[in-house]
Scaffold this motif. Sequence first.
Motif, short mmCIF file in Angstrom:
data_model
loop_
_atom_site.label_atom_id
_atom_site.label_comp_id
_atom_site.label_asym_id
_atom_site.label_seq_id
_atom_site.Cartn_x
_atom_site.Cartn_y
_atom_site.Cartn_z
N MET A 1 48.21 -63.80 114.12
CA MET A 1 47.83 -64.75 113.09
C MET A 1 47.15 -64.00 111.94
SD MET A 1 45.50 -68.16 113.46
CE MET A 1 43.86 -67.50 113.64
N ASN A 2 47.60 -64.25 110.73
CA ASN A 2 46.98 -63.64 109.55
C ASN A 2 45.75 -64.42 109.15
OD1 ASN A 2 48.90 -61.64 109.35
ND2 ASN A 2 50.15 -62.77 107.88
N GLU A 3 44.68 -63.70 108.94
CA GLU A 3 43.43 -64.32 108.53
C GLU A 3 43.40 -64.47 107.01
OE1 GLU A 3 39.30 -62.56 109.15
OE2 GLU A 3 39.87 -63.36 111.11
N VAL A 4 42.96 -65.59 106.51
CA VAL A 4 42.85 -65.83 105.07
C VAL A 4 41.59 -65.13 104.57
CG1 VAL A 4 42.59 -67.58 103.29
CG2 VAL A 4 44.07 -68.02 105.25
N GLU A 5 41.74 -64.39 103.47
CA GLU A 5 40.61 -63.68 102.88
C GLU A 5 40.41 -64.11 101.44
OE1 GLU A 5 41.41 -59.50 103.17
OE2 GLU A 5 40.94 -59.43 105.30
N TYR A 6 39.20 -63.90 100.96
CA TYR A 6 38.84 -64.16 99.57
C TYR A 6 38.10 -62.92 99.08
CZ TYR A 6 36.30 -65.90 95.55
OH TYR A 6 35.77 -66.04 94.29
N HIS A 7 38.60 -62.29 98.02
CA HIS A 7 37.99 -61.08 97.47
C HIS A 7 37.53 -61.34 96.04
CE1 HIS A 7 39.42 -57.99 100.45
NE2 HIS A 7 40.13 -59.05 100.80
N VAL A 8 36.37 -60.82 95.72
CA VAL A 8 35.91 -60.79 94.33
C VAL A 8 35.38 -59.38 94.06
CG1 VAL A 8 33.61 -61.71 94.84
CG2 VAL A 8 34.52 -61.88 92.52
N ALA A 9 35.87 -58.79 92.98
CA ALA A 9 35.47 -57.43 92.63
C ALA A 9 35.11 -57.40 91.14
CB ALA A 9 36.61 -56.45 92.90
N GLU A 49 39.41 -61.94 91.07
CA GLU A 49 39.38 -62.66 92.34
C GLU A 49 40.80 -62.68 92.89
OE1 GLU A 49 37.66 -66.52 91.86
OE2 GLU A 49 35.98 -65.73 90.70
N ALA A 50 40.94 -62.39 94.20
CA ALA A 50 42.27 -62.35 94.80
C ALA A 50 42.16 -62.59 96.30
CB ALA A 50 42.92 -61.00 94.52
N SER A 51 43.33 -62.65 96.94
CA SER A 51 43.38 -62.97 98.37
C SER A 51 43.38 -61.75 99.28
CB SER A 51 44.63 -63.81 98.66
OG SER A 51 45.78 -63.07 98.30
N SER A 52 43.41 -60.55 98.71
CA SER A 52 43.38 -59.33 99.53
C SER A 52 42.94 -58.15 98.66
CB SER A 52 44.75 -59.03 100.14
OG SER A 52 45.66 -58.61 99.13
N HIS A 53 42.54 -57.08 99.34
CA HIS A 53 42.17 -55.85 98.64
C HIS A 53 43.37 -55.32 97.86
CE1 HIS A 53 41.18 -51.58 98.16
NE2 HIS A 53 39.93 -52.00 98.16
N LYS A 54 44.55 -55.41 98.48
CA LYS A 54 45.78 -54.96 97.84
C LYS A 54 46.08 -55.76 96.58
CE LYS A 54 49.56 -52.89 100.22
NZ LYS A 54 50.58 -52.97 101.23
N ALA A 55 45.83 -57.06 96.64
CA ALA A 55 46.07 -57.93 95.48
C ALA A 55 45.12 -57.58 94.33
CB ALA A 55 45.93 -59.40 95.86
N HIS A 77 32.24 -55.26 95.17
CA HIS A 77 33.41 -55.84 95.82
C HIS A 77 32.94 -56.55 97.09
CE1 HIS A 77 37.62 -55.23 97.83
NE2 HIS A 77 37.30 -56.50 97.67
N GLN A 78 33.22 -57.82 97.17
CA GLN A 78 32.86 -58.60 98.35
C GLN A 78 34.10 -59.32 98.84
OE1 GLN A 78 30.01 -61.76 97.85
NE2 GLN A 78 29.77 -62.02 100.04
N PHE A 79 34.22 -59.42 100.16
CA PHE A 79 35.28 -60.25 100.70
C PHE A 79 34.77 -61.06 101.87
CE2 PHE A 79 35.68 -56.52 103.35
CZ PHE A 79 36.04 -57.02 104.60
N LEU A 80 35.34 -62.23 101.98
CA LEU A 80 35.03 -63.14 103.07
C LEU A 80 36.33 -63.51 103.75
CD1 LEU A 80 32.66 -65.61 101.17
CD2 LEU A 80 31.97 -63.80 102.74
N ASN A 81 36.28 -63.68 105.05
CA ASN A 81 37.45 -64.22 105.73
C ASN A 81 37.27 -65.73 105.87
OD1 ASN A 81 35.92 -64.73 108.08
ND2 ASN A 81 36.35 -62.68 108.86
N GLU A 82 38.28 -66.39 106.38
CA GLU A 82 38.26 -67.85 106.45
C GLU A 82 37.08 -68.36 107.27
OE1 GLU A 82 41.66 -71.22 106.90
OE2 GLU A 82 41.72 -69.54 108.30
N GLN A 83 36.73 -67.68 108.36
CA GLN A 83 35.61 -68.10 109.21
C GLN A 83 34.27 -67.97 108.47
OE1 GLN A 83 36.22 -65.50 112.52
NE2 GLN A 83 37.38 -67.04 113.67
#
Length: 86
Positions: A1-9, A49-55, A77-83
């Motif tokens: 299962m792919n986890e949803v992430e939120y990135h802001v850099a 803001e994006a959904s992954s580090h790669k994005a 750079h901060q990221f959060l996963n869905e949880q």
Amino acid sequence: MNEVEYHVASFVAHVMPEHVEELSELISLQQGGQVHAVSEDGKIVFTIEASSHKAVDHLLTPIRLHNSVMSLSPVYHQFLNEQQAS
């Protein structure tokens, strides 16, 4: 299962002063790109803001490769996963 992430850099770009407006527009046109401050000497503070580090990297590439950019520094750079986000 792919986890949803939120990135802001956040970044500071130092560009040739005559190209500040052009690069600010390019940043704003990137999905998730937002300019927060611009100085007269050519510094632009912005976030992506994006959904992954790669994005984030994908959206940053045309900014980084722009011929007016003299330097580009990451600030945060901060990221959060869905949880974590719930």
